[in-house]
Scaffold this motif. Structure first.
Motif, mmCIF file in Angstrom:
data_model
loop_
_atom_site.group_PDB
_atom_site.id
_atom_site.type_symbol
_atom_site.label_atom_id
_atom_site.label_comp_id
_atom_site.label_asym_id
_atom_site.label_seq_id
_atom_site.Cartn_x
_atom_site.Cartn_y
_atom_site.Cartn_z
ATOM 1 N N PHE A 87 8.639 -52.733 -0.397
ATOM 2 C CA PHE A 87 9.583 -53.129 -1.436
ATOM 3 C C PHE A 87 9.630 -52.032 -2.507
ATOM 4 O O PHE A 87 8.698 -51.232 -2.636
ATOM 5 C CB PHE A 87 9.183 -54.456 -2.077
ATOM 6 C CG PHE A 87 7.783 -54.467 -2.645
ATOM 7 C CD1 PHE A 87 7.527 -54.081 -3.953
ATOM 8 C CD2 PHE A 87 6.702 -54.862 -1.843
ATOM 9 C CE1 PHE A 87 6.249 -54.076 -4.460
ATOM 10 C CE2 PHE A 87 5.413 -54.858 -2.346
ATOM 11 C CZ PHE A 87 5.177 -54.472 -3.659
ATOM 12 N N ALA A 88 10.743 -52.001 -3.255
ATOM 13 C CA ALA A 88 10.911 -50.994 -4.303
ATOM 14 C C ALA A 88 10.124 -51.392 -5.549
ATOM 15 O O ALA A 88 9.952 -52.582 -5.837
ATOM 16 C CB ALA A 88 12.384 -50.841 -4.644
ATOM 17 N N ILE A 89 9.650 -50.404 -6.281
ATOM 18 C CA ILE A 89 8.909 -50.639 -7.523
ATOM 19 C C ILE A 89 9.702 -50.010 -8.664
ATOM 20 O O ILE A 89 9.686 -48.792 -8.847
ATOM 21 C CB ILE A 89 7.493 -50.028 -7.469
ATOM 22 C CG1 ILE A 89 6.720 -50.582 -6.273
ATOM 23 C CG2 ILE A 89 6.752 -50.303 -8.775
ATOM 24 C CD1 ILE A 89 5.332 -49.992 -6.121
ATOM 25 N N PRO A 90 10.436 -50.826 -9.434
ATOM 26 C CA PRO A 90 11.216 -50.277 -10.555
ATOM 27 C C PRO A 90 10.317 -49.568 -11.561
ATOM 28 O O PRO A 90 9.254 -50.064 -11.919
ATOM 29 C CB PRO A 90 11.878 -51.519 -11.172
ATOM 30 C CG PRO A 90 11.849 -52.556 -10.086
ATOM 31 C CD PRO A 90 10.598 -52.277 -9.304
ATOM 32 N N GLY A 91 10.768 -48.421 -12.016
ATOM 33 C CA GLY A 91 10.025 -47.673 -13.025
ATOM 34 C C GLY A 91 9.091 -46.626 -12.453
ATOM 35 O O GLY A 91 8.628 -45.745 -13.186
ATOM 36 N N LEU A 92 8.800 -46.699 -11.141
ATOM 37 C CA LEU A 92 7.893 -45.717 -10.544
ATOM 38 C C LEU A 92 8.519 -44.320 -10.567
ATOM 39 O O LEU A 92 7.835 -43.325 -10.818
ATOM 40 C CB LEU A 92 7.548 -46.124 -9.109
ATOM 41 C CG LEU A 92 6.455 -45.296 -8.418
ATOM 42 C CD1 LEU A 92 5.144 -45.394 -9.188
ATOM 43 C CD2 LEU A 92 6.260 -45.763 -6.979
ATOM 44 N N GLY A 93 9.831 -44.264 -10.328
ATOM 45 C CA GLY A 93 10.524 -42.978 -10.395
ATOM 46 C C GLY A 93 10.554 -42.423 -11.807
ATOM 47 O O GLY A 93 10.549 -41.207 -12.006
ATOM 48 N N THR A 94 10.577 -43.320 -12.794
ATOM 49 C CA THR A 94 10.552 -42.878 -14.195
ATOM 50 C C THR A 94 9.238 -42.183 -14.512
ATOM 51 O O THR A 94 9.212 -41.131 -15.161
ATOM 52 C CB THR A 94 10.734 -44.083 -15.134
ATOM 53 O OG1 THR A 94 11.974 -44.730 -14.829
ATOM 54 C CG2 THR A 94 10.735 -43.643 -16.585
ATOM 55 N N ILE A 95 8.144 -42.770 -14.019
ATOM 56 C CA ILE A 95 6.827 -42.157 -14.223
ATOM 57 C C ILE A 95 6.772 -40.801 -13.535
ATOM 58 O O ILE A 95 6.253 -39.822 -14.089
ATOM 59 C CB ILE A 95 5.719 -43.088 -13.685
ATOM 60 C CG1 ILE A 95 5.714 -44.403 -14.470
ATOM 61 C CG2 ILE A 95 4.358 -42.408 -13.776
ATOM 62 C CD1 ILE A 95 4.732 -45.423 -13.940
ATOM 63 N N LEU A 96 7.327 -40.739 -12.311
ATOM 64 C CA LEU A 96 7.344 -39.467 -11.573
ATOM 65 C C LEU A 96 8.165 -38.422 -12.318
ATOM 66 O O LEU A 96 7.753 -37.254 -12.409
ATOM 67 C CB LEU A 96 7.919 -39.693 -10.174
ATOM 68 C CG LEU A 96 8.067 -38.436 -9.297
ATOM 69 C CD1 LEU A 96 6.707 -37.794 -9.052
ATOM 70 C CD2 LEU A 96 8.741 -38.794 -7.971
ATOM 71 N N THR A 97 9.300 -38.825 -12.872
ATOM 72 C CA THR A 97 10.154 -37.890 -13.622
ATOM 73 C C THR A 97 9.430 -37.345 -14.839
ATOM 74 O O THR A 97 9.475 -36.141 -15.118
ATOM 75 C CB THR A 97 11.449 -38.600 -14.055
ATOM 76 O OG1 THR A 97 12.145 -39.078 -12.904
ATOM 77 C CG2 THR A 97 12.353 -37.642 -14.826
ATOM 78 N N LEU A 98 8.762 -38.243 -15.584
ATOM 79 C CA LEU A 98 8.027 -37.804 -16.776
ATOM 80 C C LEU A 98 6.888 -36.859 -16.402
ATOM 81 O O LEU A 98 6.613 -35.885 -17.121
ATOM 82 C CB LEU A 98 7.483 -39.021 -17.526
ATOM 83 C CG LEU A 98 8.540 -39.965 -18.125
ATOM 84 C CD1 LEU A 98 7.870 -41.178 -18.774
ATOM 85 C CD2 LEU A 98 9.393 -39.227 -19.153
ATOM 86 N N LEU A 99 6.230 -37.132 -15.281
ATOM 87 C CA LEU A 99 5.157 -36.239 -14.826
ATOM 88 C C LEU A 99 5.699 -34.870 -14.434
ATOM 89 O O LEU A 99 5.077 -33.838 -14.726
ATOM 90 C CB LEU A 99 4.420 -36.881 -13.634
ATOM 91 C CG LEU A 99 3.530 -38.085 -13.960
ATOM 92 C CD1 LEU A 99 2.959 -38.688 -12.681
ATOM 93 C CD2 LEU A 99 2.401 -37.683 -14.901
#
Length: 211
Positions: free
Chosen positions: A49-61
Motif C-alpha cells: 500500500f502507498a504511504i502518504p508523505g514518504l516521498g516528501t521525506i525523500l524529497t527533503l533528504l
C-alpha cells in the motif's frame, strides 16, 4: 439566525479546507519523488500500500544532502562542471540561466528581492496599491531612463504569484513600515486582514526645547 450560523461555519471551514488542500497539493507533488526509486523499492511493492508523505521525506533528504554535498571542494567543482555543461545546450541554456538567476535572487541570503513593501499609484493616478521592491533597472534599459528608477513587482489579488513588473521613479513610491509577510497577507486577504498600525514616534531633542 440561520444565515448567521452558516456564515460562521464558512469562516471556520473555508480557511481550514484551503489550508488542507494546499498542504495536500504540496505533499502530493513532493511524493512524486518516489518515482525515482526502482519499482521494487516503492512502498506499494514492499508493503502492499502507498504511504502518504514518504516521498516528501525523500524529497527533503535529497535537498538536504544535495546542499551538504555541494558545500565541499569536490561537490562545488561538480556543480561548476554541471553548469558549464548546461550552458552549452541550446534552449536549455536560456531556461536554466533565467531560472537560476531568479532563484539565486529570491532564495539567497544575500539577495535583496522582496525585502521591502512600497506603495505605488497603480493602475491610474489616485489609485494606490502595494508592490514589492525587486531592485533597480539594469542593462540597456538603464540607458533609456532618466532619473532614479526602481524595479517593483505588483502582485494580483488574491493570487500574488501572478502580477506585473514595473520600473517607476523612486520618488513616486512610498516605502511602507511593514514586513513583506504582513503585506502579502494584506494582499491575499483583499484588504480584510489589515496589518498592525504603526504610529510614527516624534522624538524631541531636549536641547532644542526652549524653556
Amino acid at each position: 439566525m440561520i444565515r448567521k450560523y452558516f456564515v460562521t461555519g464558512l469562516l471556520i471551514l473555508v480557511p481550514l479546507a484551503i489550508t488542507l488542500w494546499v498542504v495536500n497539493l504540496i505533499i502530493g507533488t513532493m511524493d512524486q519523488s518516489l518515482l525515482l526509486l526502482p519499482a521494487r523499492w516503492r512502498p506499494e511493492v514492499l508493503f502492499g500500500f502507498a504511504i502518504p508523505g514518504l516521498g516528501t521525506i525523500l524529497t527533503l533528504l535529497i535537498i538536504f544532502f544535495t546542499g551538504l554535498a555541494t558545500r565541499n571542494f569536490v561537490g562545488n567543482h561538480v556543480v561548476i562542471w554541471w553548469e558549464r555543461l548546461l550552458t552549452r545546450i541550446p534552449v536549455v541554456n536560456s531556461i536554466y540561466s533565467s531560472v537560476k538567476q531568479v532563484s539565486d535572487t529570491l532564495l539567497s541570503s544575500s539577495g535583496n528581492a522582496f525585502r521591502k513593501a512600497v506603495l505605488v499609484e497603480y493602475p491610474r493616478r489616485g489609485s494606490w496599491t502595494i508592490a514589492f521592491l525587486t531592485g533597480v533597472p539594469g542593462g540597456d534599459v538603464r540607458n533609456h531612463l532618466t532619473g532614479d528608477f526602481i524595479s517593483i513587482y505588483v502582485p494580483t489579488t488574491p493570487n500574488p504569484t501572478s502580477g506585473f513588473f514595473l520600473m517607476v521613479p523612486r520618488n513616486e513610491t512610498i516605502e511602507l513600515d511593514m514586513t513583506v509577510d504582513a503585506a502579502l497577507k494584506y494582499i491575499v486577504s483583499m484588504g480584510v486582514v489589515a496589518p498592525e498600525h504603526f504610529e510614527k514616534k516624534i522624538i524631541i531633542d531636549p536641547a532644542k526645547v526652549v524653556s
